[in-house]
Design an enzyme around this catalytic site. Structure first.
Site, PDB file in Angstrom:
ATOM      1  N   CYS A   1       6.580   9.962   0.468  1.00 58.50           N
ATOM      2  CA  CYS A   1       5.151  10.862   0.746  1.00 58.50           C
ATOM      3  C   CYS A   1       5.051  11.989  -0.285  1.00 58.50           C
ATOM      4  O   CYS A   1       5.935  12.675  -0.373  1.00 58.50           O
ATOM      5  CB  CYS A   1       5.463  11.359   2.133  1.00 58.50           C
TER       6      CYS A   1
ATOM      7  N   HIS B   1       6.639   3.929  12.628  1.00 55.48           N
ATOM      8  CA  HIS B   1       6.480   4.114  11.309  1.00 55.48           C
ATOM      9  C   HIS B   1       7.503   5.318  10.909  1.00 55.48           C
ATOM     10  O   HIS B   1       7.168   6.334  10.810  1.00 55.48           O
ATOM     11  CB  HIS B   1       5.102   4.401  10.736  1.00 55.48           C
TER      12      HIS B   1
ATOM     13  N   ARG C   1       0.728  -1.107   0.040  1.00 53.08           N
ATOM     14  CA  ARG C   1       0.146   0.229  -0.047  1.00 53.08           C
ATOM     15  C   ARG C   1       0.689   1.393  -0.009  1.00 53.08           C
ATOM     16  O   ARG C   1       0.928   1.812  -1.036  1.00 53.08           O
ATOM     17  CB  ARG C   1      -0.871  -0.201   1.138  1.00 53.08           C
ATOM     18  N   ASP C   2       1.619   1.563   0.988  1.00 52.95           N
ATOM     19  CA  ASP C   2       2.312   2.663   1.301  1.00 52.95           C
ATOM     20  C   ASP C   2       3.503   2.722   0.336  1.00 52.95           C
ATOM     21  O   ASP C   2       3.815   3.785  -0.134  1.00 52.95           O
ATOM     22  CB  ASP C   2       2.743   2.870   2.636  1.00 52.95           C
TER      23      ASP C   2
END
Length: 301
Positions: free
Chosen positions: A241, A208, A15-16
């Site tokens: 990100c 995280h 996912r990330d």
């Protein structure tokens, strides 16, 4: 407190790790195979998909097909990120074992990321949490920018603690503390954790940490000494990100497992099975492997 004897790795690569890949949308079959291979390597907690609008995150547009395509292994939790009620409904229908909701410790970051304030972001998740509870699906919470923000710089640990507490009170069984831009250092990480632990028990916290400045392993070692035993990682260090300039990937699963093995901390993960997965997925998507352990072990073969 000392280091834990066991650690749980939450693999966020599917996912990330994949959500921000530019270029063509990665085939569903590749995502499914990645998840299946990770489970076979002994990872028992996998964030498999994100139920978001394909308009905003094209790489996650096939979340339902991915969840339908995986071979579910007994004892493995398959989780999904759900930013809103529609996402939660999709994840529940797709039989996600867990849904994840997210806020941040920085007002500016929250506005840039999800276009609302921290308070509004938490308010939005109330129906998501209610739907998950009704369907006996666990809820995990994320707090981003816990050690620094691309817009605000330093973040007050009290702010991190307040947001983490709100997510706990809403019904999250675990809160993942995200160093989204990877600027943290061990002393800062421990100070932040100490403040958050006043509001949320350490056994309900996860780390995280991104590796932008090469500090992730040091930061993880620091917070593990204070009782953290759940670590979010991404195979081959995939991810980043989109709202944090220069933020490189998550800490690589291979590197964390290698460190934990060296510390005598059990994970249940077979590093010899894990390393080829990182090499395989990076070849599939045309990326360089971000795991130092993965590269070193591949050279030694």
């Amino acid at each position: 407190m000392g280091l834990p004897s066991k650690a749980r790795i939450v693999e966020v690569g599917p996912r990330d790790g994949l959500q921000n890949e530019s270029g063509p949308v990665i085939e569903t079959s590749i995502k499914v195979e990645l998840i299946n291979r990770l489970a076979q390597a002994g990872i028992n907690h996998i964030e498999a998909a994100s139920f978001v609008s394909p308009k905003w995150v094209p790489q996650m547009g096939d979340a339902a097909q991915v969840m339908a395509g995986i071979t579910r292994k007994a004892g493995v939790a398959y989780a999904a990120l759900t930013p809103n009620m529609r996402g939660a409904e999709g994840a529940i229908v797709a039989r996600a074992d867990e849904v994840a909701i997210f806020s941040a410790a920085s007002e500016s970051f929250t506005r840039k990321n999800i276009n609302c304030s921290i308070a509004e972001s938490i308010e939005r998740f109330i129906p998501v949490v209610e739907a998950a509870k009704k369907n006996n699906v666990r809820i995990r919470g994320y707090v981003s920018t816990v050690l620094g923000c691309p817009y605000e710089g330093e973040i007050d640990p009290a702010q991190v603690a307040a947001v983490a507490r709100e997510l706990l009170d809403m019904g999250c069984y675990e809160i993942s503390l995200g160093d989204t831009i990877g600027v943290g250092t061990p002393v800062k990480a421990r100070k932040m954790l100490a403040r958050v632990a006043n509001e949320v028990p350490v056994n309900q916290l996860a780390a995280h940490f991104h590796d932008t400045y090469g500090q992730a392993l040091a930061n993880l070692y620091a917070v593990m000494q204070d009782g953290v035993s759940v670590i979010d990682t991404s195979v081959a260090g995939l991810g980043g990100c989109p709202y944090a300039k220069g933020a490189s990937g998550n800490v690589a699963t291979e590197d964390v497992v290698y460190m934990l093995n060296g510390l005598g901390i059990e994970t249940g993960i077979d590093l010899d099975k894990l390393v080829p997965i990182g090499n395989w997925i990076t070849q599939q998507i045309g990326r360089t492997n971000g795991s130092k352990v993965g590269l070193a072990m591949a050279c030694g073969e």
